[in-house]
Design an enzyme around this catalytic site. Structure first.
Site, PDB file in Angstrom:
ATOM      1  N   GLU A   1      36.257  44.644  31.003  1.00  0.00           N
ATOM      2  CA  GLU A   1      36.784  43.310  31.274  1.00  0.00           C
ATOM      3  C   GLU A   1      36.690  42.422  30.179  1.00  0.00           C
ATOM      4  OE1 GLU A   1      36.108  38.981  33.160  1.00  0.00           O
ATOM      5  OE2 GLU A   1      34.628  40.528  32.345  1.00  0.00           O
TER       6      GLU A   1
ATOM      7  N   LYS B   1      36.946  27.642  41.646  1.00  0.00           N
ATOM      8  CA  LYS B   1      37.425  28.830  41.904  1.00  0.00           C
ATOM      9  C   LYS B   1      37.855  28.857  43.610  1.00  0.00           C
ATOM     10  CE  LYS B   1      35.123  31.433  38.205  1.00  0.00           C
ATOM     11  NZ  LYS B   1      34.243  32.543  37.878  1.00  0.00           N
TER      12      LYS B   1
ATOM     13  N   ASP C   1      32.494  44.505  34.302  1.00  0.00           N
ATOM     14  CA  ASP C   1      32.340  42.871  34.374  1.00  0.00           C
ATOM     15  C   ASP C   1      31.338  42.459  33.222  1.00  0.00           C
ATOM     16  OD1 ASP C   1      33.097  40.272  35.643  1.00  0.00           O
ATOM     17  OD2 ASP C   1      30.731  40.094  35.603  1.00  0.00           O
TER      18      ASP C   1
ATOM     19  N   ASP D   1      27.710  33.081  42.806  1.00  0.00           N
ATOM     20  CA  ASP D   1      28.967  33.182  41.981  1.00  0.00           C
ATOM     21  C   ASP D   1      29.798  34.325  42.823  1.00  0.00           C
ATOM     22  OD1 ASP D   1      30.879  33.291  39.950  1.00  0.00           O
ATOM     23  OD2 ASP D   1      30.033  34.625  38.552  1.00  0.00           O
TER      24      ASP D   1
ATOM     25  N   ARG E   1      35.246  48.780  37.124  1.00  0.00           N
ATOM     26  CA  ARG E   1      35.423  47.367  36.256  1.00  0.00           C
ATOM     27  C   ARG E   1      34.082  47.065  35.705  1.00  0.00           C
ATOM     28  NH1 ARG E   1      35.052  41.780  37.122  1.00  0.00           N
ATOM     29  NH2 ARG E   1      36.438  40.529  36.118  1.00  0.00           N
TER      30      ARG E   1
ATOM     31  N   HIS F   1      41.005  36.575  41.682  1.00  0.00           N
ATOM     32  CA  HIS F   1      39.563  35.819  42.264  1.00  0.00           C
ATOM     33  C   HIS F   1      39.206  35.022  41.468  1.00  0.00           C
ATOM     34  CE1 HIS F   1      37.514  38.807  39.397  1.00  0.00           C
ATOM     35  NE2 HIS F   1      36.806  37.811  39.576  1.00  0.00           N
ATOM     36  N   ASP F   2      39.362  34.932  40.062  1.00  0.00           N
ATOM     37  CA  ASP F   2      38.959  34.145  39.089  1.00  0.00           C
ATOM     38  C   ASP F   2      39.852  32.721  38.685  1.00  0.00           C
ATOM     39  OD1 ASP F   2      37.180  33.231  36.909  1.00  0.00           O
ATOM     40  OD2 ASP F   2      36.999  35.044  36.024  1.00  0.00           O
TER      41      ASP F   2
END
Length: 579
Positions: free
Chosen positions: A317, A491, A276, A57, A274, A379-380
């Site tokens: 997030e 992505k 996540d 990922d 962040r 990035h997503d």
């Protein structure tokens, strides 16, 4: 540029990239930032988590939070500090890689592992709340199963091999990958009933199925079928597992791990952290597995206490519908929030030539004094679910856009080559789109003036502007990379690696130079420490003014022609930029 120790985060502009988005490693991005064209452009840098050791990922399956020495060095961190660029990192609260030391220990020692309760055994969690199927997996009762919020098709589990030969299901909300590797005659040595001829026949049969990417469990071994379970155990032992395994927040070892991790990222120079996937961390029977209350708040408060000890600013997030108003709740607790609404709103604004939805949101940020980080691309993907309304306790809360308007955005971006990511129910049925993947430039029909208008809107909105490296260099959809990445590779359409030669070539173009002019203004002007006023205009115009004592910055944008003008002063001469 404002000195980092006195920097108001709401004034600085943030670069966003992987360590190897430019060139081959982080030092190449640093070389870019040292170019004269980037002087005073960025005060922050959000380095994505391939900065750490990871395996799936694109960094969000963390093995450990040590420096990935193939991409990053301690010298890089020293130079970034000298450039006065503050760092933002991720901690992936909900999961760790199967290759993490903790999960490897579990696989090695099984029930005797120190980390037995560090991760979540699916069957243990649901014991007494469902019944086992033919594969030995507990299927939760319908009233529980129907509440679960799914990020992928099917149950959120990965079955992994234990030392006793059993395969046990562990909670795996996000990505997984199981690679079956070819076996050899020697691998079947433990099955004494087989002679070498038998073993050769079985090996050929198994490897043919593996090479054809067919169902291993469906193999008919004919006269050897009574040995099928033993043979398949050998095949399983030969597997390579990748997966993001959910951690058990009820384990004190997990919280010790968080303590160590936050101290470690601070030592690397982290200022903003962040969180996540934090909304998936709290799990409880009968709840949805997304922002369970009050458990999620309790976890967040505990993380905040650790962050405070390390002088870290937390950025939770959350992707959720506007109508759910989770962003309100998080902001009310004093946290910075991600403005996942802005990317879709800007596209809607430019495509429809109307400022209504965008300015409604901008005024809400001002009125409620939200502390935000905003973006266009990242990035997503480009969020769309976030813009929707939501029924809460029998009352429908309107979204920032109507469903039809959101569908229009989706259709436009799809027509321009975008790829879709969806959400699923426990049976694997699609229940909603989640986000759409495209470069922001391609989403805007590769129109440079529209991209510049979008960038100006972003930079004049309240909050910390986060700039995806590929948007800055007007990156186009990379279909080859998306196709090559296979299932789940959507992505990669927006993650093209740029060489330093690409950067130098881009810096000669007007679209890159003009973006950098506005970025530099946003990053250095004292006006953005002050107050934002949104002037009344016709629907097809935007007129925003930031003022702080004698300094000001004034954006005027026509949403039909996309022409824009920026007038600014730091209290001395007045400068006018027309684009």
């Amino acid at each position: 540029m404002i000195k980092s120790e006195s920097l108001n985060l709401s004034n600085g502009v943030m670069l966003n990239a992987y360590p190897d988005s430019i060139g081959k490693k982080l030092s190449d991005t640093i070389e870019m930032l040292q170019l004269p064209e980037f002087k005073d452009a960025f005060s922050l840098f959000y380095v994505l988590p391939t900065f750490f050791n990871s395996d799936l990922d694109r960094g969000f399956s963390i093995i450990d939070y040590n420096l990935n020495k193939e991409l990053v060095s301690k010298d890089d961190l020293k130079v970034l500090n000298e450039l006065n660029i503050m760092l933002k990192f991720d901690i992936v609260l909900n999961h760790l890689s199967v290759a993490s030391p903790q999960f490897k220990d579990l696989l090695k020692y099984g029930d005797d592992s120190k980390y037995k309760d560090f991760f979540i055994n699916w069957n243990t969690f649901w014991e007494g709340h469902g019944s086992k199927n033919e594969d030995g997996i507990i299927i939760p009762k319908k009233e529980f199963l129907n509440k679960l919020f799914m990020r992928k098709s099917g149950l959120p589990i990965l079955k992994v091999p234990f030392p006793d030969g059993s395969k046990r299901p562990y909670w795996n909300t996000f990505y997984q990958q199981v690679n079956y590797n070819r076996i050899t005659v020697a691998d079947l040595e433990s099955i004494k009933e087989l002679n070498n001829v038998d073993k050769t026949i079985i090996v050929e049969k198994v490897n043919k199925v593996i090479e054809g990417d067919e169902d291993i469990s469906a193999i008919n071994f004919k006269k050897y079928n009574h040995l099928k379970s033993e043979i398949l155990k050998v095949v399983d032992r030969n597997c390579t597992y990748l997966g993001q395994m959910d951690v058990n927040a009820n384990s004190e070892l997990v919280w010790e791990f968080y303590e160590d991790t936050l101290a470690k990222v601070k030592s690397f120079g982290c200022k903003v952290l962040r969180l996540d996937a934090f909304a998936y961390l709290h799990k409880e029977v009968g709840q949805s597995n997304f922002f369970n209350k009050p458990g999620t708040w309790q976890h967040l408060e505990r993380i905040k206490q650790i962050a405070n000890k390390n002088d870290l600013t937390l950025l939770p997030e959350i992707h959720a519908e506007y109508g759910l108003h989770l962003h309100d709740e998080v902001a009310e607790k004093g946290y910075h929030i991600y403005d996942f609404f802005l990317p879709g709103l800007v596209i809607h604004t430019l495509e429809k030539g109307s400022n209504k939805a965008l300015l409604k949101w901008a005024k809400e940020i001002i009125d409620k004094d939200y502390k935000t980080v905003n973006m266009l691309g990242c990035h997503d993907g480009i969020p769309v679910l976030d813009l929707k309304g939501k029924e809460v306790n029998g009352i429908y809360n309107q979204g920032l856009l109507q469903d039809k308007e959101i569908e229009d955005i989706m259709n436009v971006i799809m027509e321009r080559g975008g790829r879709v990511k969806n959400l699923y129910d426990p049976s694997g049925k699609k229940i909603s789109y989640y986000q759409i993947n495209a470069t922001y430039f391609s989403a805007l029909k590769e129109n440079e003036q529209k991209l510049l208008a979008a960038r100006a809107i972003q930079l004049f909105m309240p909050g910390i502007p986060q700039i995806w490296y590929l948007d800055l260099f007007v990156g186009k959809n990379n279909y080859e990379a998306a196709d090559k990445a296979g299932n789940g590779g959507h992505k990669e359409i927006n993650r093209t690696t740029l060489s330093l030669n690409d950067v130098r070539a881009g810096l000669k173009t007007d679209i890159v130079k003009n973006q950098l002019k506005i970025i530099r203004l946003r990053n250095t002007s004292k006006a953005f420490f002050g107050k934002l006023t949104i002037k009344d205009t016709s629907d097809n115009e935007i007129d925003m003014v930031w003022k702080n004592n004698g300094a000001f910055a004034h954006l005027e944008l026509n949403l039909i022609s996309y022409k824009l003008s920026i007038t600014y002063s730091n209290g001395d001469k007045i400068v006018v930029l027309n684009f």
